[in-house]
Design a protein around this motif. Structure first.
Motif, PDB file in Angstrom:
ATOM      1  N   LYS A  68       0.469  -1.346  -0.021  1.00  0.00           N
ATOM      2  CA  LYS A  68      -0.016  -0.099  -0.094  1.00  0.00           C
ATOM      3  C   LYS A  68       0.680   1.120   0.714  1.00  0.00           C
ATOM      4  CE  LYS A  68      -3.995  -1.810   2.099  1.00  0.00           C
ATOM      5  NZ  LYS A  68      -5.137  -2.600   0.275  1.00  0.00           N
ATOM      6  N   ALA A  69       2.075   1.061   0.168  1.00  0.00           N
ATOM      7  CA  ALA A  69       2.776   2.103   0.928  1.00  0.00           C
ATOM      8  C   ALA A  69       3.010   3.398  -0.692  1.00  0.00           C
ATOM      9  CB  ALA A  69       4.145   2.837   1.488  1.00  0.00           C
ATOM     10  N   ILE A  70       3.428   2.010  -1.909  1.00  0.00           N
ATOM     11  CA  ILE A  70       3.870   2.983  -3.362  1.00  0.00           C
ATOM     12  C   ILE A  70       2.068   2.868  -4.224  1.00  0.00           C
ATOM     13  CG2 ILE A  70       4.630   1.350  -5.328  1.00  0.00           C
ATOM     14  CD1 ILE A  70       5.386  -0.725  -3.622  1.00  0.00           C
ATOM     15  N   GLN A  71       3.218   4.742  -4.096  1.00  0.00           N
ATOM     16  CA  GLN A  71       2.128   5.087  -4.552  1.00  0.00           C
ATOM     17  C   GLN A  71       1.981   4.555  -6.336  1.00  0.00           C
ATOM     18  OE1 GLN A  71       0.317   7.241  -3.444  1.00  0.00           O
ATOM     19  NE2 GLN A  71       1.028   5.919  -1.846  1.00  0.00           N
ATOM     20  N   LEU A  72       3.103   4.128  -6.890  1.00  0.00           N
ATOM     21  CA  LEU A  72       2.980   4.285  -8.667  1.00  0.00           C
ATOM     22  C   LEU A  72       4.221   3.095  -8.919  1.00  0.00           C
ATOM     23  CD1 LEU A  72       1.639   4.274 -11.508  1.00  0.00           C
ATOM     24  CD2 LEU A  72       3.841   6.057 -11.467  1.00  0.00           C
ATOM     25  N   ALA A  73       3.975   2.177  -9.233  1.00  0.00           N
ATOM     26  CA  ALA A  73       5.144   1.564  -9.898  1.00  0.00           C
ATOM     27  C   ALA A  73       4.906   0.374 -11.173  1.00  0.00           C
ATOM     28  CB  ALA A  73       5.089   0.087  -8.506  1.00  0.00           C
ATOM     29  N   ARG A  74       6.560   0.946 -11.656  1.00  0.00           N
ATOM     30  CA  ARG A  74       6.522   0.177 -13.340  1.00  0.00           C
ATOM     31  C   ARG A  74       7.840  -0.885 -13.295  1.00  0.00           C
ATOM     32  NH1 ARG A  74       1.664   1.622 -13.847  1.00  0.00           N
ATOM     33  NH2 ARG A  74       1.476   3.331 -15.375  1.00  0.00           N
ATOM     34  N   ILE A  75       8.005  -1.691 -14.373  1.00  0.00           N
ATOM     35  CA  ILE A  75       8.483  -2.778 -14.353  1.00  0.00           C
ATOM     36  C   ILE A  75       8.956  -2.321 -15.169  1.00  0.00           C
ATOM     37  CG2 ILE A  75       8.821  -5.282 -14.243  1.00  0.00           C
ATOM     38  CD1 ILE A  75       7.173  -5.856 -12.519  1.00  0.00           C
ATOM     39  N   TYR A  90      21.899  -3.295 -18.275  1.00  0.00           N
ATOM     40  CA  TYR A  90      21.247  -3.859 -16.684  1.00  0.00           C
ATOM     41  C   TYR A  90      19.851  -4.786 -17.930  1.00  0.00           C
ATOM     42  CZ  TYR A  90      17.047  -0.733 -17.883  1.00  0.00           C
ATOM     43  OH  TYR A  90      16.241  -0.146 -18.931  1.00  0.00           O
ATOM     44  N   ASP A  91      19.125  -5.707 -16.449  1.00  0.00           N
ATOM     45  CA  ASP A  91      18.559  -6.485 -16.967  1.00  0.00           C
ATOM     46  C   ASP A  91      16.492  -6.229 -16.903  1.00  0.00           C
ATOM     47  OD1 ASP A  91      19.888  -8.782 -18.502  1.00  0.00           O
ATOM     48  OD2 ASP A  91      20.789  -8.421 -16.940  1.00  0.00           O
ATOM     49  N   VAL A  92      16.438  -5.754 -16.040  1.00  0.00           N
ATOM     50  CA  VAL A  92      15.105  -5.207 -15.654  1.00  0.00           C
ATOM     51  C   VAL A  92      15.239  -3.929 -14.313  1.00  0.00           C
ATOM     52  CG1 VAL A  92      12.737  -5.882 -14.280  1.00  0.00           C
ATOM     53  CG2 VAL A  92      14.699  -7.575 -15.429  1.00  0.00           C
ATOM     54  N   SER A  93      14.676  -2.972 -14.635  1.00  0.00           N
ATOM     55  CA  SER A  93      13.613  -1.542 -13.491  1.00  0.00           C
ATOM     56  C   SER A  93      13.195  -1.938 -12.878  1.00  0.00           C
ATOM     57  CB  SER A  93      14.523  -0.425 -14.512  1.00  0.00           C
ATOM     58  OG  SER A  93      13.494  -0.171 -15.131  1.00  0.00           O
ATOM     59  N   TRP A  94      12.846  -1.147 -11.889  1.00  0.00           N
ATOM     60  CA  TRP A  94      11.565  -1.025 -11.168  1.00  0.00           C
ATOM     61  C   TRP A  94      11.974  -0.313 -10.462  1.00  0.00           C
ATOM     62  CZ3 TRP A  94       7.474  -3.518  -9.798  1.00  0.00           C
ATOM     63  CH2 TRP A  94       6.975  -2.709  -8.198  1.00  0.00           C
ATOM     64  N   LEU A  95      10.448   0.861 -10.948  1.00  0.00           N
ATOM     65  CA  LEU A  95      10.738   2.344 -10.447  1.00  0.00           C
ATOM     66  C   LEU A  95       9.213   2.347 -10.139  1.00  0.00           C
ATOM     67  CD1 LEU A  95      10.975   4.988 -11.565  1.00  0.00           C
ATOM     68  CD2 LEU A  95       9.487   4.793 -12.950  1.00  0.00           C
ATOM     69  N   LEU A  96       9.290   2.951  -8.733  1.00  0.00           N
ATOM     70  CA  LEU A  96       8.275   3.491  -7.983  1.00  0.00           C
ATOM     71  C   LEU A  96       8.308   4.756  -7.169  1.00  0.00           C
ATOM     72  CD1 LEU A  96       9.784   0.446  -5.015  1.00  0.00           C
ATOM     73  CD2 LEU A  96       7.345   0.435  -6.509  1.00  0.00           C
ATOM     74  N   PHE A  97       7.012   4.685  -6.480  1.00  0.00           N
ATOM     75  CA  PHE A  97       7.338   6.546  -6.361  1.00  0.00           C
ATOM     76  C   PHE A  97       6.143   6.593  -4.549  1.00  0.00           C
ATOM     77  CE2 PHE A  97       7.358   7.224 -10.676  1.00  0.00           C
ATOM     78  CZ  PHE A  97       7.633   8.061 -10.764  1.00  0.00           C
ATOM     79  N   PHE A  98       6.779   6.846  -4.250  1.00  0.00           N
ATOM     80  CA  PHE A  98       6.375   7.262  -2.541  1.00  0.00           C
ATOM     81  C   PHE A  98       5.975   8.163  -2.442  1.00  0.00           C
ATOM     82  CE2 PHE A  98       9.102   3.573  -2.946  1.00  0.00           C
ATOM     83  CZ  PHE A  98       8.221   2.364  -1.890  1.00  0.00           C
ATOM     84  N   ASN A  99       5.457   8.622  -1.659  1.00  0.00           N
ATOM     85  CA  ASN A  99       4.386   9.818  -1.076  1.00  0.00           C
ATOM     86  C   ASN A  99       6.142  10.471  -0.934  1.00  0.00           C
ATOM     87  OD1 ASN A  99       1.713  10.724  -2.306  1.00  0.00           O
ATOM     88  ND2 ASN A  99       1.380   9.148  -0.719  1.00  0.00           N
ATOM     89  N   ASN A 100       6.680  10.049   0.237  1.00  0.00           N
ATOM     90  CA  ASN A 100       7.903  10.307   1.370  1.00  0.00           C
ATOM     91  C   ASN A 100       8.889   9.361   1.719  1.00  0.00           C
ATOM     92  OD1 ASN A 100       6.418   9.249   3.408  1.00  0.00           O
ATOM     93  ND2 ASN A 100       4.914  10.696   3.529  1.00  0.00           N
ATOM     94  N   LEU A 101       9.840  10.047   1.974  1.00  0.00           N
ATOM     95  CA  LEU A 101      10.846   8.645   2.698  1.00  0.00           C
ATOM     96  C   LEU A 101      10.405   7.707   3.609  1.00  0.00           C
ATOM     97  CD1 LEU A 101      13.777   7.667   2.897  1.00  0.00           C
ATOM     98  CD2 LEU A 101      14.337   9.785   4.572  1.00  0.00           C
TER      99      LEU A 101
END
Length: 135
Positions: A68-75, A90-101
């Motif tokens: 639930k802490a993840i706002q947006l996730a992209r592989i 690299y082979d795979v990337s994992w991009l995450l957005f959170f509201n804060n640290l």
């Protein structure tokens, strides 16, 4: 009823239009959120040519999307772009957005994330993380 002069009418109309426009500005464009935290992880597989290992890692990353802490996730995988400044090793990337640290730290300690590391870390040889905050 008081009769308005053309000048008075135009002045009042302009003032009302500007007030309406500036009042609508948040609706016209996305407001910038303060404190956005971006967590971008790059994985290099132990077996870089293995489609099976890449699929397994992607499967594992998909298990993290429900935290639930993840706002947006992209592989992602490297795009087919070629310029001197582009890193495509690299082979795979994992991009995450959170509201804060703090929410990113919740993610790091979340049981699903810890289980992911336990179950899938044997697949990667190297991991590089770029954390940034919105300015």
């Amino acid at each position: 009823m008081k009769k308005l002069s053309r000048r008075s009418f135009l002045g009042n109309s302009t003032s009302l239009s500007l007030a309406g426009f500036f009042g609508m500005m948040p609706v016209l464009g996305k407001q910038k959120q303060q404190g956005d935290f971006v967590h971008h992880v790059y994985f290099w597989l132990k077996n870089p040519g293995s489609a099976e290992d890449k699929a397994k890692l992607i499967e594992g990353l998909n298990t993290l999307k429900n935290i639930k802490a993840i706002q947006l996730a992209r592989i992602g995988v490297p795009a087919n772009t070629n310029r001197d400044v582009i890193e495509r090793g690299y082979d795979v990337s994992w991009l995450l957005f959170f509201n804060n640290l703090e929410e990113q730290e919740v993610y790091q300690k979340h049981p699903v994330h810890l289980k992911f590391v336990e179950n899938y870390s044997h697949l990667w040889d190297k991991v590089v993380v770029y954390d940034s905050v919105d300015v």
